[in-house]
Motif scaffolding. Structure first.
Motif, PDB file in Angstrom:
ATOM      1  N   MET A 206      13.437 -10.801   4.582  1.00 27.07           N
ATOM      2  CA  MET A 206      12.049 -10.329   4.448  1.00 27.07           C
ATOM      3  C   MET A 206      11.702 -10.146   2.980  1.00 27.07           C
ATOM      4  O   MET A 206      12.448  -9.517   2.236  1.00 27.07           O
ATOM      5  N   SER A 207      10.572 -10.698   2.566  1.00 27.52           N
ATOM      6  CA  SER A 207      10.105 -10.537   1.197  1.00 27.52           C
ATOM      7  C   SER A 207       9.237  -9.287   1.093  1.00 27.52           C
ATOM      8  O   SER A 207       8.220  -9.168   1.780  1.00 27.52           O
ATOM      9  N   LEU A 208       9.661  -8.352   0.239  1.00 28.85           N
ATOM     10  CA  LEU A 208       8.901  -7.114   0.088  1.00 28.85           C
ATOM     11  C   LEU A 208       7.522  -7.392  -0.498  1.00 28.85           C
ATOM     12  O   LEU A 208       6.544  -6.720  -0.149  1.00 28.85           O
TER      13      LEU A 208
ATOM     14  N   ARG B  78       5.546  -9.825   0.109  1.00 28.51           N
ATOM     15  CA  ARG B  78       4.627 -10.251   1.158  1.00 28.51           C
ATOM     16  C   ARG B  78       4.229  -9.098   2.065  1.00 28.51           C
ATOM     17  O   ARG B  78       3.139  -9.083   2.633  1.00 28.51           O
ATOM     18  N   VAL B  79       5.118  -8.117   2.201  1.00 26.89           N
ATOM     19  CA  VAL B  79       4.849  -6.986   3.096  1.00 26.89           C
ATOM     20  C   VAL B  79       4.002  -5.914   2.424  1.00 26.89           C
ATOM     21  O   VAL B  79       3.271  -5.180   3.092  1.00 26.89           O
TER      22      VAL B  79
ATOM     23  N   TRP C 254       0.336  -5.249   3.358  1.00 18.69           N
ATOM     24  CA  TRP C 254       0.211  -4.635   4.684  1.00 18.69           C
ATOM     25  C   TRP C 254       0.572  -3.159   4.638  1.00 18.69           C
ATOM     26  O   TRP C 254      -0.051  -2.329   5.324  1.00 18.69           O
ATOM     27  N   LEU C 255       1.575  -2.818   3.844  1.00 15.25           N
ATOM     28  CA  LEU C 255       1.950  -1.409   3.715  1.00 15.25           C
ATOM     29  C   LEU C 255       0.852  -0.608   3.016  1.00 15.25           C
ATOM     30  O   LEU C 255       0.588   0.544   3.386  1.00 15.25           O
TER      31      LEU C 255
ATOM     32  N   THR D 187       7.477   3.535   9.254  1.00 15.20           N
ATOM     33  CA  THR D 187       7.340   2.106   8.972  1.00 15.20           C
ATOM     34  C   THR D 187       7.975   1.750   7.640  1.00 15.20           C
ATOM     35  O   THR D 187       8.688   0.741   7.523  1.00 15.20           O
TER      36      THR D 187
ATOM     37  N   ILE E  49      11.165  -0.786   6.915  1.00 17.74           N
ATOM     38  CA  ILE E  49      11.098  -1.881   5.944  1.00 17.74           C
ATOM     39  C   ILE E  49      12.233  -1.746   4.924  1.00 17.74           C
ATOM     40  O   ILE E  49      12.889  -2.733   4.559  1.00 17.74           O
TER      41      ILE E  49
END
Length: 207
Positions: free
Chosen positions: A1-3, A5-6, A9-10, A43, A47
């Motif tokens: 998972m690429s942080l 990219r997330v 959303w966070l 969440t 992550i």
């Protein structure tokens, strides 16, 4: 998972959580406020676990994994502080619920978030003064100190009986409890990660 990219959303979830807590404070809906607080922090913890787990299970996936995990975990902890600042300001500055220390704690959390994000930015620059063997040797102790400080705050919050307060700081206690648990969890996750990873050497990539 690429942080990377997330993160958008966070940030969106951060704003949603703060807005929900503002609405809940206006309606005196304490359970909704608590769900909004703990939902966001949970969440972020998930992550953090996924991102750190990937580094532990694929230690050869990138050069200098400790360096990149330092930036990622620092960014996640900064996000917790930024959320706390946004929630407190939304509830006690923009909302009708009044507690004289709300903006003070909110401002302190915003400063903490800003300082951590500045550190992340400095770490991403070539030849930065933080990128030294001594600094990397201090990551685990500093993470544990941060975890201990968060744990101390949680013990005080629970032991003092503030969670059962009928006063206007009930929403702030949701922030302190959820945020403290989040910082404690991520600091421990970071300490575990840096304890198991090899010392960084050579190369640099975008974190």
């Amino acid at each position: 998972m690429s942080l990377q990219r997330v993160m958008p959303w966070l940030v969106a979830l951060l704003l949603l959580s703060a807005a929900t807590m503002w609405w809940a404070a206006e309606q005196n809906a304490r359970m909704i406020s608590a769900v909004a607080a703990f939902g966001f922090v949970a969440t972020v913890i998930v992550i953090a676990q996924v991102v750190n787990g990937a580094a532990l299970h694929r230690p050869g996936g990138e050069t200098r994994p400790q360096f990149h995990m330092l930036r990622r975990n620092t960014r996640l902890i900064a996000l917790i502080y930024a959320w706390g600042a946004a929630a407190l300001m939304a509830v006690y500055v923009l909302g009708e619920l009044k507690w004289r220390h709300g903006w003070q704690y909110g401002a302190a959390m915003a400063l903490a978030a800003g300082a951590l994000l500045m550190l992340v930015d400095r770490l991403g620059r070539p030849g930065n003064v933080f990128d030294t063997p001594r600094m990397f040797a201090s990551i685990v102790p500093l993470s544990l100190i941060h975890a201990l400080a968060a744990a101390g705050g949680l013990v005080y919050l629970v032991g003092s009986g503030k969670l059962a307060t009928p006063k206007a700081d009930w929403a702030a206690n949701h922030v302190f409890l959820a945020g403290g648990l989040g910082i404690l969890a991520i600091a421990l996750i970071a300490a575990r990660t840096h304890h198991h990873l090899d010392k960084p050497s050579g190369g640099r990539a975008t974190a």
